[in-house]
Design an enzyme around this catalytic site. Structure first.
Site, PDB file in Angstrom:
ATOM      1  CG  ASP A 285      -1.527  53.380  43.137  1.00 29.08           C
ATOM      2  OD1 ASP A 285      -2.490  52.298  42.770  1.00 29.08           O
ATOM      3  OD2 ASP A 285      -0.864  52.973  42.800  1.00 29.08           O
TER       4      ASP A 285
ATOM      5  CD  GLU B 248      -3.545  52.087  38.095  1.00 28.45           C
ATOM      6  OE1 GLU B 248      -2.550  51.294  37.268  1.00 28.45           O
ATOM      7  OE2 GLU B 248      -4.534  51.349  38.220  1.00 28.45           O
TER       8      GLU B 248
ATOM      9  CE  LYS C 180      -6.661  48.832  39.663  1.00 25.82           C
ATOM     10  NZ  LYS C 180      -5.620  49.660  39.985  1.00 25.82           N
TER      11      LYS C 180
ATOM     12  CG  ASP D 247       1.751  49.978  36.360  1.00 29.52           C
ATOM     13  OD1 ASP D 247       2.549  49.236  36.936  1.00 29.52           O
ATOM     14  OD2 ASP D 247       0.949  50.372  36.989  1.00 29.52           O
TER      15      ASP D 247
HETATM   16  P1  ADP Z   1      -0.196  46.782  41.635  1.00 29.77           P
HETATM   17  O1  ADP Z   1       0.347  48.466  41.280  1.00 29.77           O
HETATM   18  O2  ADP Z   1      -0.319  45.622  41.625  1.00 29.77           O
HETATM   19  O3  ADP Z   1      -0.976  47.193  43.562  1.00 29.77           O
HETATM   20  P2  ADP Z   1       3.014  47.013  43.292  1.00 29.77           P
HETATM   21  O4  ADP Z   1       3.112  48.307  41.911  1.00 29.77           O
HETATM   22  O5  ADP Z   1       2.664  47.316  44.520  1.00 29.77           O
HETATM   23  O6  ADP Z   1       1.455  46.680  42.637  1.00 29.77           O
HETATM   24  O7  ADP Z   1       4.044  45.924  43.310  1.00 29.77           O
HETATM   25  C1  ADP Z   1       4.179  44.969  44.128  1.00 29.77           C
HETATM   26  C2  ADP Z   1       5.088  43.663  43.607  1.00 29.77           C
HETATM   27  O8  ADP Z   1       5.787  44.282  43.680  1.00 29.77           O
HETATM   28  C3  ADP Z   1       4.952  42.485  44.346  1.00 29.77           C
HETATM   29  O9  ADP Z   1       5.424  42.448  43.263  1.00 29.77           O
HETATM   30  C4  ADP Z   1       6.601  43.014  45.327  1.00 29.77           C
HETATM   31  O10 ADP Z   1       7.093  41.853  45.753  1.00 29.77           O
HETATM   32  C5  ADP Z   1       7.319  43.503  44.553  1.00 29.77           C
HETATM   33  N1  ADP Z   1       8.256  44.742  44.769  1.00 29.77           N
HETATM   34  C6  ADP Z   1       8.193  45.356  46.008  1.00 29.77           C
HETATM   35  N2  ADP Z   1       9.211  46.010  46.568  1.00 29.77           N
HETATM   36  C7  ADP Z   1      10.454  45.666  45.777  1.00 29.77           C
HETATM   37  C8  ADP Z   1      11.893  45.221  45.369  1.00 29.77           C
HETATM   38  N3  ADP Z   1      12.627  45.597  46.365  1.00 29.77           N
HETATM   39  N4  ADP Z   1      12.506  44.248  44.974  1.00 29.77           N
HETATM   40  C9  ADP Z   1      11.611  43.590  43.543  1.00 29.77           C
HETATM   41  N5  ADP Z   1      10.241  43.068  43.599  1.00 29.77           N
HETATM   42  C10 ADP Z   1       9.800  44.139  44.377  1.00 29.77           C
HETATM   43 MG    MG Z   2      -0.465  50.070  39.950  1.00 28.76          MG
END
Ligand code: ADP
Ligand code: MG
Length: 622
Positions: free
Chosen positions: A21, A183, A83, A205
């Protein structure tokens, strides 16, 4: 001896095929192990790699957490969210560039370039560095010397250029791309939804900086994207910002405006804000606290989940607007959605889960970690591709365009080459002659402009069209390629519903060499083909004008002067003489002559139509 060694080195069949991912904020990898996909992580770690690159003056680039830490001291050379730039031109990403501290320019071919220290980097290279780090970390965690390949995920709305850029990034990282998949499809695979035969799925998402909602349909295990919507500037970062603004407002009387805007301070509040946000996911209240590094200033405040929820409610409401949009685009109501899948770290926020459940009137899937589910699904797909047993139908791209022969021998392309499959395209056709009751369809594959230069895939006939004037029948032709590459072409006449259908063998029948050869031929013949196509189109047009003229000439004769009438006759005769000529200039001249000659006739007919309307007569009676 040497040969044997080489063979062993080149053979990667024993190595793992992983799923990756490659996210805007975070990236991670997973592997199918012990009958299920699992995140690849070194012991004691999360396996989640921040998608951040810091280029240093000398020495290897930094990637991940260490790079993110450089954001405070070296913002000009630290790239977040690369990205967003993949496969885009400067104009596409203006809004993202505006907030970046580094210099962004464009290559001659219109691709974004980022200047870091003295060198310009394409997004492909920077993403490549992230993928390289994933490859190295995965190999280390798994204790293997290399990878067999990887399935890499991209957002469903990524176009060809963005997908190609992702492939190129993998090339930089020395990773063999087994497949690029969407995705939301990956997330659905992680939940095994492909095995439910058929149904409609919504994948919600909410990541770090982007929100995507995708509506998918599953039919016999094949996924199709019905609609996507979202907001490329909305995500968990905005939840952080709500808390950052709160801290800044409360600190305003203790710090100068310069201090409040200081990058080091901002980075420190950002980290505290994210920490508090994550704590509120588990606890009803938390201590939001920070120490400003330079001044040693200490600040803290208690914040409850309730207060946080009030402050982010309007942001969450915006995601639901996008859901509404996607549903309406797919022509579905919330009640028709059978499964809802939550993806992205920000869907851990309890308010988000509640709102999504209220909106769809159904509990969303949350059994898997939302920030891992895309990588898990990619790993499941990788397992299938390297010959695992799980029965997920494969997605692929079409190597060559697919289309139908049109009148005159040209090709109407319905599916462009490199389209991801499965896919479906509908296009409208009509009859060419009056009272035509059948249409012959000739399905071709290839890039050449003339049907006869392409490969014939099949022919079939649609019959039972009721007699009507040319151009009145409405025939919808549907090209559908399923996940196995089997093409089905169906034609349907709308007024009577008469149908005809043909199934064409899998397109995988072509070898890479054959595809290469066909593409080569299409480039070599581009100019010649273009002319031939023009000639074919012009002849078809001449035919249509001839028939329309012949049909109306007699009735209109009394309104035309003798010269005009004779010129029409001669022009039509020239049209008949053109026969099998392939001379573009000549055919063009004849077509232009017929058009010019019949202009007065068209004027007379228009008059008749107008008069008839006034007299209350029906058009057919003229
Ligand atoms: P992306 O798909 O954009 O790369 P992710 O799916 O990894 O990102 O999501 C990242 C986001 O999720 C960040 O803003 C992070 O702060 C938030 N996040 C991760 N864990 C938690 C949690 N337990 N509670 C709230 N927000 C969270
Ligand atoms: Mg993502």
């Amino acid at each position: 001896m040497g040969y044997v060694e080489l063979n062993v080195l080149n053979n990667t069949a024993h190595l793992p095929a992983i799923g990756i991912d490659l996210g805007t904020t975070n990236s991670l990898a997973a592997l199918w192990q012990d009958g299920r996909p699992q995140v690849i992580r070194a012991s004691g770690e999360t396996g989640i790699l921040p998608s951040v690159v810091n280029i240093r003056d000398e020495g290897e680039p930094l990637v991940g957490r260490v790079a993110r830490d450089q954001a405070v001291v070296d913002p000009e050379n630290t790239v977040f969210s690369v990205k967003r730039f993949m496969g885009r031109g400067l104009a596409d990403v203006a809004i993202d560039v505006a907030t970046q501290p580094y210099h962004v320019s464009e290559t001659e071919r219109g691709l974004v370039q980022i200047k870091l220290h003295d060198r310009k980097y394409t997004p492909q290279e920077l993403s490549g560095l992230i993928l390289l780090k994933i490859r190295q970390d995965s190999c280390r965690a798994l204790g293997v010397e290399g990878l067999r390949g990887a399935v890499i995920t991209v957002p469903a709305y990524f176009d060809d250029a963005q997908r190609q850029a992702t492939r190129d990034a993998a090339r930089f990282a020395g990773i063999e791309v087994l497949r690029i998949i969407n995705e939301p499809t990956a997330a659905s695979l992680a939940y095994g939804l492909d095995q439910r035969g058929e149904g409609k799925v919504a994948v919600y998402d909410l990541g770090g900086g982007t929100f995507d909602i995708s509506i998918l349909s599953i039919e016999e295990g094949v996924f199709q994207v019905l609609a996507t919507a979202g907001d490329t500037q909305l995500g968990g970062d905005d939840f952080d910002r709500v808390l950052i603004d709160l801290a800044r407002a409360e600190l305003a009387d203790r710090m100068s405006p310069q201090e409040l805007a200081d990058p080091g301070f901002l980075q420190a509040v950002r980290l505290s804000a994210e920490r508090a946000k994550i704590a509120l996911t588990h606890d009803p209240e938390t201590d939001f606290h920070m120490i400003v590094p330079e001044t040693g200033l200490r600040w803290h405040r208690t914040i409850t989940r309730e207060e946080f929820e009030q402050r982010i409610d309007s942001l969450v409401a915006r995601t639901l607007d996008a859901c509404r949009q996607a549903l309406s685009d797919s022509g579905l109501s919330t009640g028709e959605i059978e499964e809802i899948v939550l993806v992205g770290g920000s869907t851990r926020v309890p308010l988000v889960r509640r709102r999504v459940e209220e909106f769809f009137g159904k509990k969303p899937h949350t059994e898997l970690n939302p920030d891992e589910v895309v990588a898990l699904g990619a790993a499941a797909q990788a397992q299938v591709l390297v010959g695992g047993t799980r029965d997920i139908l494969l997605m692929d791209v079409t190597p060559l365009s697919l289309g139908l022969e049109t009148v005159g021998g040209a090709v109407a392309k319905l599916i462009e080459r490199n389209s991801t499959i499965p896919c479906s395209v509908n296009e409208g056709f009509t009859t060419y002659a009056d009272n035509q009751t059948g249409i012959d369809f000739h399905i071709v594959q290839g890039e050449r402009e003339l049907a006869s230069d392409n490969r014939t895939l099949g022919r079939f006939k649609l019959t039972g069209i009721p007699p009507m004037p040319a151009g009145m029948a409405r025939v919808t032709v549907r090209f559908h390629i399923d996940a196995n590459g089997v093409l089905t072409v169906a034609a349907r006449e709308e007024s009577t519903g008469s149908r005809a259908e043909i199934e064409v063998a899998p397109m995988h029948g072509l070898t890479d060499d054959e595809v290469e050869e066909m593409l080569q031929a299409s480039y070599e013949h581009a100019k010649e083909d273009f002319d031939a196509r023009r000639v074919a189109d012009l002849k078809a047009e001449i035919g249509t004008m001839q028939r329309a003229t012949e049909k109306n000439l007699e009735a209109a004769e009394r309104h035309l002067d003798k010269e005009t009438y004779e010129e029409i006759g001669e022009a039509l005769e020239a049209g008949r003489r053109i026969g099998s000529s392939t001379d573009l200039a000549e055919v063009q001249a004849v077509r232009d002559r017929i058009e010019a000659a019949t202009l007065p006739l068209a004027a007379v007919l228009m008059n008749d139509v107008a008069k008839a309307a006034v007299a209350g007569k029906k058009l057919e009676e003229i």
